[in-house]
Design a protein around this motif. Structure first.
Motif, PDB file in Angstrom:
ATOM      1  N   SER A 199     -72.716  25.117  63.034  1.00  0.00           N
ATOM      2  CA  SER A 199     -74.133  25.453  63.146  1.00  0.00           C
ATOM      3  C   SER A 199     -74.507  25.416  64.616  1.00  0.00           C
ATOM      4  N   SER A 200     -75.493  26.254  65.000  1.00  0.00           N
ATOM      5  CA  SER A 200     -75.866  26.361  66.407  1.00  0.00           C
ATOM      6  C   SER A 200     -77.371  26.531  66.528  1.00  0.00           C
ATOM      7  N   ALA A 201     -77.961  25.772  67.456  1.00  0.00           N
ATOM      8  CA  ALA A 201     -79.394  25.918  67.721  1.00  0.00           C
ATOM      9  C   ALA A 201     -79.708  27.254  68.371  1.00  0.00           C
ATOM     10  N   PRO A 203     -80.876  30.332  65.235  1.00  0.00           N
ATOM     11  CA  PRO A 203     -81.638  29.626  64.196  1.00  0.00           C
ATOM     12  C   PRO A 203     -81.770  30.397  62.892  1.00  0.00           C
TER      13      PRO A 203
END
Length: 366
Positions: A256-258, A261
């Motif tokens: 997962s990556s900010a 989003p």
């Protein structure tokens, strides 16, 4: 059939005829006036006959059913008979081409679908963002309903766009899709087999959080280990001994990556089979015995054999000479006796000498 008869009295007809002659051609000759009146009558009779025929035909047409009328009508679009002088109905003008459209939904894997609309029969191309001259999927023809779809391969990233081009109708401009986001699964760099140091590693999106799931092959117990990818996307996770003991496991990973989003978490990666071995290595048993005891046994046995063996010239011996030979009381000459000790042979030579035989020792020679 009704027959019309003239029931007007002759005297009346004569008076009327005379009046018609005077009214038609005042001052003309009687012969000419008579002819004109006769012609007018004839035309009146013909007109009345035509009117009756028209009424009769109208009655017949009104009595025909709609089904019979439809059956007797010529088929639609049928051309006129040759030589009739009529022309065929012209085909409708085709609609002008319309600009294509394209849409791509957010995806948690590298394989997704592009959809849109276009002119039926048009040939479309989905331009590759890296190589615009090529297509993400082979050029295809739009179906008759005007809708199309195509499976494509994309990479991770936010705010991406794709372009569709109508290669058949070159007058139309290229069209871009609305923005979409993609977050693909991480990739293992660790190969299946023995996991050295009880570690797994791989490549993910830069600065993404990685969750490695390790499932025991026998019990099905799953353990999750978290890691963070660096600026290049490399990540590594060490499996704790308390929860991942020695045994066989199946490992998968998600990320997962900010920075992306719109896609909270990716789909799971391809699984790998790993083996964890935490047992300490055992010392190996030596196949050859220690040389020191063997040498001692060899020395002791060689000494016993040397005492029974025939004396040989010593290499380094201490010789003690006996007194000169003397004569015994019986007059027998006595030989001098010498005492010597042979030098011990090296262990490598004594190791090849077989052990001494057991039994009563022979008497010493005098």
């Amino acid at each position: 059939m009704t027959v019309l008869t003239n029931t007007t009295p002759s005297s009346t007809r004569s008076a009327a005829l005379g009046g018609e002659r005077d009214a038609v051609l005042p001052g003309s000759s009687p012969v000419l006036a008579r002819r004109l009146v006769h012609g007018r009558r004839t035309m009146g009779i013909v007109g009345a006959t035509l009117a009756v025929l028209a009424l009769a035909l109208a009655g017949i047409a009104g009595s025909q059913s709609p089904a019979d009328a439809a059956a007797s009508a010529p088929p639609a679009g049928a051309g006129a008979a040759p030589g009739s002088g009529s022309t065929n109905i012209a085909s409708p003008t085709p609609a002008p081409p319309v600009e294509p459209t394209i849409q791509v939904a957010n995806s948690d894997s590298a394989r997704t679908t592009a959809r849109g609309t276009a002119t039926p029969g048009a040939t479309l191309r989905i331009l590759d963002p890296v190589h615009p001259a090529s297509s993400l999927c082979p050029d295809f023809v739009v179906p008759a309903d005007g809708t199309w779809s195509c499976r494509i391969t994309v990479t991770s990233g936010a705010g991406q766009r794709l372009t569709v081009r109508d290669v058949k109708n070159t007058s139309l401009a290229d069209v871009q899709s609305p923005t979409f986001s993609v977050l693909t699964p991480p990739v293992f760099a660790t190969a299946s087999g023995l996991a050295k140091g009880a570690r797994v590693s791989g490549i993910a999106y830069p600065r993404a959080g990685v969750v490695a799931t390790v499932t025991a092959a026998k019990t099905g117990t799953a353990v999750q280990i978290k890691a963070v990818a660096d600026s290049t996307g490399a990540w590594q996770a060490t499996l704790p001994a308390s929860t991942v003991p020695s045994g066989s496991y199946v490992a998968t990973a998600t990320q997962s990556s900010a920075a992306i989003p719109d896609v909270p978490v990716s789909s799971a990666s391809s699984a790998i089979s790993i083996t964890i071995d935490r047992e300490a290595p055992r010392p190996r048993a030596s196949s050859t015995p220690s040389p020191t005891p063997r040498c001692r046994r060899s020395l002791s046995s060689s000494t016993a054999r040397a005492k029974r063996a025939t004396p040989s010239p010593p290499t380094s011996t201490a010789i003690r000479s006996a007194p000169p030979s003397s004569t015994t009381a019986a007059g027998v000459a006595r030989r001098p006796v010498s005492s010597f000790r042979p030098a011990p042979a090296p262990c490598r030579q004594l190791s090849a000498i077989p052990p001494a035989t057991t039994g009563p020792r022979p008497p010493a020679r005098r």
